[in-house]
Design a protein around this motif. Sequence first.
Motif, PDB file in Angstrom:
ATOM      1  N   GLN A   1       0.828  -1.198   0.000  1.00 31.56           N
ATOM      2  CA  GLN A   1       0.000   0.000   0.000  1.00 31.56           C
ATOM      3  C   GLN A   1       0.869   1.259   0.000  1.00 31.56           C
ATOM      4  O   GLN A   1       0.580   2.219  -0.724  1.00 31.56           O
ATOM      5  N   SER A   2       1.938   1.248   0.777  1.00 33.59           N
ATOM      6  CA  SER A   2       2.853   2.391   0.804  1.00 33.59           C
ATOM      7  C   SER A   2       3.502   2.592  -0.560  1.00 33.59           C
ATOM      8  O   SER A   2       3.673   3.721  -1.026  1.00 33.59           O
ATOM      9  N   ALA A   3       3.863   1.479  -1.204  1.00 33.75           N
ATOM     10  CA  ALA A   3       4.467   1.560  -2.532  1.00 33.75           C
ATOM     11  C   ALA A   3       3.484   2.134  -3.541  1.00 33.75           C
ATOM     12  O   ALA A   3       3.843   2.948  -4.396  1.00 33.75           O
ATOM     13  N   SER A   4       2.219   1.724  -3.430  1.00 38.35           N
ATOM     14  CA  SER A   4       1.196   2.216  -4.343  1.00 38.35           C
ATOM     15  C   SER A   4       0.987   3.718  -4.188  1.00 38.35           C
ATOM     16  O   SER A   4       0.793   4.437  -5.167  1.00 38.35           O
ATOM     17  N   ARG A   5       1.047   4.198  -2.956  1.00 37.56           N
ATOM     18  CA  ARG A   5       0.827   5.619  -2.700  1.00 37.56           C
ATOM     19  C   ARG A   5       1.958   6.489  -3.243  1.00 37.56           C
ATOM     20  O   ARG A   5       1.804   7.710  -3.342  1.00 37.56           O
ATOM     21  N   CYS A   6       3.081   5.882  -3.585  1.00 36.82           N
ATOM     22  CA  CYS A   6       4.198   6.642  -4.147  1.00 36.82           C
ATOM     23  C   CYS A   6       3.915   7.103  -5.578  1.00 36.82           C
ATOM     24  O   CYS A   6       4.557   8.034  -6.069  1.00 36.82           O
ATOM     25  N   MET A   7       2.996   6.439  -6.228  1.00 35.42           N
ATOM     26  CA  MET A   7       2.698   6.783  -7.620  1.00 35.42           C
ATOM     27  C   MET A   7       2.153   8.207  -7.694  1.00 35.42           C
ATOM     28  O   MET A   7       1.209   8.571  -6.996  1.00 35.42           O
ATOM     29  N   ASN A   8       2.751   8.999  -8.543  1.00 36.39           N
ATOM     30  CA  ASN A   8       2.397  10.401  -8.658  1.00 36.39           C
ATOM     31  C   ASN A   8       1.316  10.584  -9.718  1.00 36.39           C
ATOM     32  O   ASN A   8       1.560  10.405 -10.899  1.00 36.39           O
ATOM     33  N   ARG A   9       0.134  10.943  -9.303  1.00 41.57           N
ATOM     34  CA  ARG A   9      -0.979  11.076 -10.250  1.00 41.57           C
ATOM     35  C   ARG A   9      -0.773  12.221 -11.242  1.00 41.57           C
ATOM     36  O   ARG A   9      -1.329  12.227 -12.320  1.00 41.57           O
ATOM     37  N   ALA A  10       0.017  13.212 -10.862  1.00 37.90           N
ATOM     38  CA  ALA A  10       0.236  14.349 -11.765  1.00 37.90           C
ATOM     39  C   ALA A  10       1.020  13.936 -13.001  1.00 37.90           C
ATOM     40  O   ALA A  10       0.778  14.414 -14.102  1.00 37.90           O
ATOM     41  N   ALA A  11       1.985  13.024 -12.814  1.00 37.91           N
ATOM     42  CA  ALA A  11       2.829  12.598 -13.937  1.00 37.91           C
ATOM     43  C   ALA A  11       2.249  11.391 -14.651  1.00 37.91           C
ATOM     44  O   ALA A  11       2.468  11.193 -15.836  1.00 37.91           O
ATOM     45  N   ILE A  12       1.511  10.555 -13.925  1.00 37.77           N
ATOM     46  CA  ILE A  12       0.999   9.306 -14.497  1.00 37.77           C
ATOM     47  C   ILE A  12      -0.511   9.411 -14.574  1.00 37.77           C
ATOM     48  O   ILE A  12      -1.244   8.911 -13.725  1.00 37.77           O
ATOM     49  N   GLU A  13      -0.997  10.089 -15.597  1.00 39.44           N
ATOM     50  CA  GLU A  13      -2.423  10.346 -15.748  1.00 39.44           C
ATOM     51  C   GLU A  13      -3.092   9.280 -16.610  1.00 39.44           C
ATOM     52  O   GLU A  13      -2.451   8.626 -17.412  1.00 39.44           O
ATOM     53  N   HIS A  14      -4.399   9.115 -16.402  1.00 41.64           N
ATOM     54  CA  HIS A  14      -5.231   8.253 -17.249  1.00 41.64           C
ATOM     55  C   HIS A  14      -4.593   6.866 -17.418  1.00 41.64           C
ATOM     56  O   HIS A  14      -4.353   6.408 -18.531  1.00 41.64           O
ATOM     57  N   SER A  15      -4.323   6.204 -16.320  1.00 41.74           N
ATOM     58  CA  SER A  15      -3.637   4.913 -16.405  1.00 41.74           C
ATOM     59  C   SER A  15      -3.978   4.036 -15.216  1.00 41.74           C
ATOM     60  O   SER A  15      -4.565   4.491 -14.227  1.00 41.74           O
TER      61      SER A  15
END
Length: 267
Positions: A120-134
């Motif tokens: 879960q901590s690893a998942s929260r690292c994903m940056n929604r601003a850079a990785i959109e629509h995915s």
Amino acid sequence: KILQENGYKIPSDVIVTGFDGLDEALISDPRLTTAYCSHQKMAIKVSEVILTIFSKGKTEKTQYLVMPDLFFSQSCGCKENQKLFEELKSNIGRKNFEMTDVTRSVFRVAEKMLFAKDLQSASRCMNRAAIEHSCCIINRKLVDWKNKPDTVKVKNLFNKKMCMFFRTYEPINFKPYTFDRSQIIPHLSEVLQKGYPLIINALDFMNVPIGYMAFYSPDYKITNYLKLPIIVSTIKNAIGGYANMQYRRFLLQKMENLYKLDSLTGL
């Protein structure tokens, strides 16, 4: 340049041609005649192969050839193909598009993920601003902290149940959950009905399949697709690095437990 420095005139004394359609052909003096393999032709050929697989269930193992276009220019004294020149010039602009912010963002994701304590901590690292629509769907077996990532057996690695590791538009407190692989991505029919491209990239780490990322940008902006290679490459290494760190923590814990045990007293 060497020919000109030695007194030869191009193309009156020497005709020069290239063959690989490099961008430098447009900025040389004089501009270089070369062969260029159109992205449009390659896309058409790829789509033909994919449609063949969908209709027949398989395709012959063979090489698919795309006939290149000859780009006549100043270095051979021929009349320049203006339409092709504009296409090549446009490609240079796209390749040089500045994606510094995107690169910095996904690299920061990879850095943070290495120190994540759990999935879960690893998942929260994903940056929604850079990785959109995915969305990112992985094999939970690979990130099990007791498994060494590069020794997980590829055979039977994927079953019907996968792990939804990340998905755009999910709440901040998103938790990875079990996902049926037959659905491919959540709300697949809705995405396809909109008619925009659905791009699926396989993820692997040290030749072991991790899962896949799907991108479904709601427009046709070329810049949205130019950043996909850097995102996919960084994220797959980030997930693999996280799995590797988890395994190391497991080994350290085992070693710590061994040292806690007194071999003489058994305490």
